[in-house]
Design an enzyme around this catalytic site. Structure first.
Site, PDB file in Angstrom:
ATOM      1  N   LYS A  75       0.836  -1.206   0.000  1.00 39.18           N
ATOM      2  CA  LYS A  75       0.000   0.000   0.000  1.00 39.18           C
ATOM      3  C   LYS A  75       0.864   1.247   0.000  1.00 39.18           C
ATOM      4  CE  LYS A  75      -3.892   2.016   2.618  1.00 39.18           C
ATOM      5  NZ  LYS A  75      -4.752   1.832   3.809  1.00 39.18           N
ATOM      6  N   SER A 152      -9.424   1.778   3.205  1.00 41.19           N
ATOM      7  CA  SER A 152      -8.624   2.526   2.249  1.00 41.19           C
ATOM      8  C   SER A 152      -7.606   1.675   1.492  1.00 41.19           C
ATOM      9  CB  SER A 152      -7.873   3.654   2.987  1.00 41.19           C
ATOM     10  OG  SER A 152      -7.008   3.116   3.986  1.00 41.19           O
ATOM     11  N   SER A 176      -9.696  -0.612   7.296  1.00 40.26           N
ATOM     12  CA  SER A 176      -9.109  -0.459   5.968  1.00 40.26           C
ATOM     13  C   SER A 176      -8.431  -1.686   5.385  1.00 40.26           C
ATOM     14  CB  SER A 176      -8.129   0.719   5.968  1.00 40.26           C
ATOM     15  OG  SER A 176      -8.826   1.934   6.042  1.00 40.26           O
TER      16      SER A 176
END
Length: 476
Positions: A75, A152, A176
Site C-alpha cells: 500500500k 482505504s 481499511s
C-alpha cells in the site's frame, strides 16, 4: 508449471525453492497481469525494473529466505526507500522516505519481490478507494468495475482479487484491511493494537503515513487465510497459526452488528452460520450493550485530532523535507477527504480529546472485555460490512448509497459501521470470504478477538475458511 491465478503464496515459494519455476518467471507473470489489468487502477506504481532485478537475485541465490521470490504489492502509505510513498495525495507524490517500514523490511529480508505500490483512498481517510487525485484515480472492484473495492487499502485487495499477486500489505485504522477484503472476496487482518507498547503486534510507528497513532496499524492481506497467516508469521516471528478445532468454540453474535443488513448479505451470512453450527460452533446470541453509542464518543475525536501531531512527526521521522501539514491539506484532491481535513486543521475535536483518551476509550474497551468474559467467548462473529460494494462516486469520492431500495444513507458511515468499534478498542479482527450475492458480489465475515489473540484468530479463520471455501476468481 504453476497456475498463478490459483496458487497460494506457500505454493509459489515452494515451486521457486524446488526450481520448478524461477523467481523471474513469477515476477514477470505478476507484472504482466498488472499491465493487462491496468483499468482496475489497483497500482499507482508498477516497478518492472526493481522487481525483475530482485527476482534475478533470488534465482542467483543472492537473496534467500522463507518467502524468496514471492511477488507482493505494498500500500502506498507504507514507507518504501526505493519507491515514492505518496499516500495517494498530490503533496506527497514524489516523497522518498529514508527507509522501509519495519513490517515491509521483514518481508524483504525474507525474500519477497515487491512489484509495485498499491493505490488507496487519499491519505487513507475513507473506505471507498475512490481517489480523485489526478495521478491516482479510483480503484475498481474486479467483480464489478463500476463498484468500489472498499478502502482505504482498496488497491491491495483489488490486486489480490484480480490474481495479480496472492498477498500484500495494507493498513487499517477503522476497517481499511477488512472492508476491502470483504468487498473483494479476499482476506484482511487487523493485528492487535491495544494500548500500544507490548500490546501492539506490528511496530511501524513513524514509518507509515498516519491518521492516528492510537488506531493505525499495518495489516497483511491475501487471497486466503493461509496467505495472511504466512505474512504475519514472517513479520512477527511468532508461531505459525494452525487450524483451530471448531467444535465447542463459542462465538458471540451481537444483534446490533446484525441489524439493518442488506437482504443478500443477510442470506449469505445466515447460510455461513448454519455451516458453522453444523461444524460444532456454539453461536452465542448476546449483544454488546451500547457499543455503537460508546464508539461514537471515541472515533472521530481520535481520528481528527491526532493527525495534527502525527503527520508532522511522520514527515520528520521519514526524512521528508520541504512539505508541511498545511501544504498537504491545501493540495488534497478528493472532496470527502478535504472536508475531513477542514476539521483537522481547525482542531475541532481537540478540546474533547483528553476526556476521550482518559474516560471514553477505556469505557469502550471495558465493554468488549466484559462481553468476552461474561459469555466465555473465543471471538465475535458478524458481517464485515452490512451491504455489498456500492457504486463508485466520481463526484465526491464517498457519497450516498441505498440498502434494498431504501432512503439514501452515507456510504462511509454505513460501510464502516461494524469494523470501527473494534478498531477503536484496539482489538484484532479478521475478515474472510463468506459467500456471493446473487449478482456475483462477495460478502465478508469478520471475527474479532481479545487483544493478543491474533494467532488464535488466524487459526479460527483457517478452520472457518475450510468450511466456507474461498471466492471464485472474478471474470476479467
Amino acid at each position: 508449471m504453476v497456475d498463478f491465478t490459483s496458487a497460494s503464496a506457500a505454493e509459489i515459494v515452494a515451486a521457486i525453492r524446488d526450481k520448478k519455476i524461477t523467481a523471474v518467471s513469477a515476477a514477470r507473470a505478476a507484472l504482466d497481469r498488472a499491465e493487462q489489468l491496468k483499468e482496475l487502477n489497483a497500482l499507482v506504481i508498477i516497478d518492472h525494473e526493481g522487481a525483475l532485478t530482485t527476482a534475478a537475485k533470488v534465482d542467483a541465490g543472492e537473496i534467500t529466505g522463507p518467502l524468496a521470490g514471492l511477488p507482493v504489492v505494498i500500500k502506498d502509505n507504507i514507507n518504501t526507500a526505493d519507491l515514492p510513498t505518496s499516500a495517494g495525495t498530490p503533496a506527497l507524490r514524489h516523497a522518498r522516505p529514508k527507509r522501509n517500514a519495519p513490517s515491509l523490511q521483514k518481508l524483504l529480508d525474507a525474500g519477497v519481490v515487491m512489484i509495485g505500490k498499491a493505490n488507496m483512498h487519499e491519505l487513507a481517510f475513507g473506505i471507498t478507494s475512490t481517489n480523485l487525485a489526478p495521478f491516482a484515480g479510483p480503484v475498481r472492484n474486479p467483480y464489478d468495475p463500476s463498484r468500489i473495492p472498499g478502502g482505504s487499502s482498496g488497491g491491495t485487495s483489488a490486486a489480490i482479487a484480480a490474481r495479480i499477486v496472492t498477498c500484500g500489505l495494507g493498513s487499517d485504522t477503522g476497517g481499511s484491511t477488512r472492508i476491502p477484503a470483504a468487498l473483494t472476496g479476499t482476506v484482511g487482518l487487523r493485528p492487535s493494537v491495544g494500548n500500544g507498547g507490548t500490546e501492539r503486534r506490528y511496530d511501524d510507528e513513524g514509518q507509515v503515513v498516519p491518521i492516528s497513532r492510537t488506531r493505525d496499524t499495518v495489516g497483511p492481506m491475501g487471497r486466503t487465510v493461509a496467505d495472511v497467516a504466512l505474512l504475519d508469521y514472517v513479520i512477527t516471528g511468532s508461531a505459525m497459526a494452525q487450524p483451530e478445532t471448531l467444535r465447542g468454540k463459542r462465538l458471540g453474535v451481537p444483534a446490533s452488528f446484525w441489524s439493518g443488513l442488506d437482504r443478500e448479505v443477510e442470506t449469505v451470512m445466515h447460510t455461513a452460520c448454519d455451516k458453522l453450527r453444523n461444524a460444532g460452533v456454539e453461536l452465542v446470541e448476546a449483544d454488546i450493550p451500547d457499543v455503537f453509542e460508546q464508539n461514537k464518543k471515541v472515533s472521530f475525536v481520535v481520528a481528527l485530532h491526532e493527525p495534527i501531531e502525527d503527520i508532522p512527526a511522520y514527515l520528520a521521522a521519514s526524512g521528508i523535507e520541504g512539505i508541511t501539514l498545511a501544504e498537504i491539506a491545501a493540495m488534497i484532491a478528493s472532496p470527502d477527504v478535504a472536508g475531513l481535513f477542514g476539521a483537522i486543521m481547525t482542531d475541532a475535536f481537540g478540546a474533547a480529546y483528553p476526556d476521550v483518551m482518559r474516560v471514553q476509550r477505556p469505557a469502550l474497551q471495558k465493554l468488549y472485555a466484559d462481553y468476552f468474559h461474561e459469555h466465555r467467548l473465543d471471538g465475535i462473529l458478524f458481517p464485515t460490512t452490512i451491504a455489498p460494494a456500492p457504486l463508485i462516486d466520481l463526484e465526491k469520492g464517498s457519497g450516498e448509497m441505498s440498502i434494498d431500495g431504501g432512503a439514501p444513507v452515507p456510504v462511509f458511515d454505513t460501510i464502516i459501521r461494524n469494523t470501527d468499534p473494534g478498531s477503536n478498542a484496539g482489538l484484532p479482527g479478521l475478515s474472510l470470504y463468506a459467500g456471493m450475492t446473487a449478482s456475483g458480489l462477495p460478502v465478508g465475515l469478520e471475527i474479532d478477538g481479545p487483544v493478543g489473540s491474533d494467532t488464535k484468530l488466524l487459526g479460527l479463520g483457517l478452520a472457518i475458511e475450510a468450511i466456507l471455501g474461498t471466492a471464485p476468481a472474478p471474470k476479467l
